[in-house]
Enzyme design. Structure first.
Site, PDB file in Angstrom:
ATOM      1  N   TYR A  86       0.774  -1.264  -0.028  1.00  0.00           N
ATOM      2  CA  TYR A  86      -0.175   0.017   0.084  1.00  0.00           C
ATOM      3  C   TYR A  86       0.863   1.243  -0.051  1.00  0.00           C
ATOM      4  O   TYR A  86       0.429   2.356   0.010  1.00  0.00           O
ATOM      5  CB  TYR A  86      -1.083   0.060   1.296  1.00  0.00           C
ATOM      6  CG  TYR A  86      -1.877  -1.187   1.253  1.00  0.00           C
ATOM      7  CD1 TYR A  86      -2.829  -1.282   0.248  1.00  0.00           C
ATOM      8  CD2 TYR A  86      -1.936  -1.997   2.147  1.00  0.00           C
ATOM      9  CE1 TYR A  86      -3.796  -2.334   0.251  1.00  0.00           C
ATOM     10  CE2 TYR A  86      -2.731  -3.277   2.238  1.00  0.00           C
ATOM     11  CZ  TYR A  86      -3.614  -3.320   1.006  1.00  0.00           C
ATOM     12  OH  TYR A  86      -4.583  -4.383   0.972  1.00  0.00           O
ATOM     13  N   HIS A 114      -9.302   0.940  -5.275  1.00  0.00           N
ATOM     14  CA  HIS A 114      -8.314   0.157  -4.544  1.00  0.00           C
ATOM     15  C   HIS A 114      -6.851   0.650  -4.878  1.00  0.00           C
ATOM     16  O   HIS A 114      -6.768   0.797  -6.198  1.00  0.00           O
ATOM     17  CB  HIS A 114      -8.386  -1.273  -4.882  1.00  0.00           C
ATOM     18  CG  HIS A 114      -9.826  -1.765  -4.658  1.00  0.00           C
ATOM     19  ND1 HIS A 114     -10.343  -1.960  -3.294  1.00  0.00           N
ATOM     20  CD2 HIS A 114     -10.843  -2.225  -5.345  1.00  0.00           C
ATOM     21  CE1 HIS A 114     -11.518  -2.567  -3.504  1.00  0.00           C
ATOM     22  NE2 HIS A 114     -12.000  -2.550  -4.844  1.00  0.00           N
TER      23      HIS A 114
HETATM   24  C1  DQA Z   1      -7.795  -2.476  -0.616  1.00  0.00           C
HETATM   25  C2  DQA Z   1      -7.796  -3.959  -1.261  1.00  0.00           C
HETATM   26  C3  DQA Z   1      -8.624  -4.618  -0.227  1.00  0.00           C
HETATM   27  O1  DQA Z   1      -8.616  -6.040  -0.776  1.00  0.00           O
HETATM   28  C4  DQA Z   1      -8.215  -4.805   1.219  1.00  0.00           C
HETATM   29  O2  DQA Z   1      -8.817  -5.602   2.154  1.00  0.00           O
HETATM   30  C5  DQA Z   1      -8.000  -3.430   1.788  1.00  0.00           C
HETATM   31  C6  DQA Z   1      -7.562  -2.400   0.765  1.00  0.00           C
HETATM   32  C7  DQA Z   1      -7.038  -1.495  -1.626  1.00  0.00           C
HETATM   33  O3  DQA Z   1      -6.953  -0.460  -1.471  1.00  0.00           O
HETATM   34  O4  DQA Z   1      -6.131  -2.126  -2.313  1.00  0.00           O
HETATM   35  O5  DQA Z   1      -7.949  -3.051   2.829  1.00  0.00           O
HETATM   36  O6  DQA Z   1      -9.173  -1.815  -0.775  1.00  0.00           O
END
Ligand code: DQA
Length: 141
Positions: free
Chosen positions: A22, A96
């Site tokens: 992330y 995402h």
């Molecule tokens: C997310 C992807 C989801 O699978 C995960 O549970 C997240 C973050 C993303 O921003 O890539 O919490 O939404």
């Protein structure tokens, strides 16, 4: 032009949570970057780890011109979020940060996607900028 930017469960931990996936920006870094990139947009930034509270935020977004939503893990199983999104007649973008399609199998399915206008995945924090650009283009501003 008012856009609600809603971040769900665990997104308040950005910066320290799995930085290899992330990145190292906090949610505050991402939202302030977005606000400075689009100074004419009035953003309403919200984050919660409580699904019921998020349902309230989604309903309240009906009075905005657009909605950007990163539901976190709720994406994959929260039908209540789908149902809250469905009646909203504004551009709605599911964002995402990571490319959910290149990760675990269970992340490939979103129960939210059928209730939104567009989906962005794998662009990192830029996904929020792309979503904003899309809403502005839809609104013709
Ligand atoms: C997310 C992807 C989801 O699978 C995960 O549970 C997240 C973050 C993303 O921003 O890539 O919490 O939404």
């Amino acid at each position: 032009m008012k856009i609600a930017v809603l971040n769900g469960v665990n997104l308040g931990a950005l910066g320290t949570r799995r930085p290899e996936i992330y990145g190292t920006l906090t949610l505050g870094d991402i939202t302030s970057g977005l606000a400075s990139a689009f100074p004419t947009v009035e953003f309403d930034f919200r984050q919660t780890d409580h699904e019921g509270e998020m349902v309230g935020f989604v309903r309240a977004a009906a009075s905005s011109d657009g909605l950007i939503l990163n539901p976190g893990a709720w994406t994959h199983y929260a039908y209540a979020l789908h149902d809250a999104l469905e009646p909203l007649e504004i551009p709605k973008v599911e964002v995402h940060i990571s490319n959910v399609h290149a990760r675990e199998e269970w992340r490939r399915h979103s129960v939210v996607s059928p209730a939104v206008s567009a989906v962005v995945a794998g662009m990192g924090p830029y996904g929020y900028h792309a979503a904003t650009g899309y809403i502005l283009a839809r609104e013709g501003t």
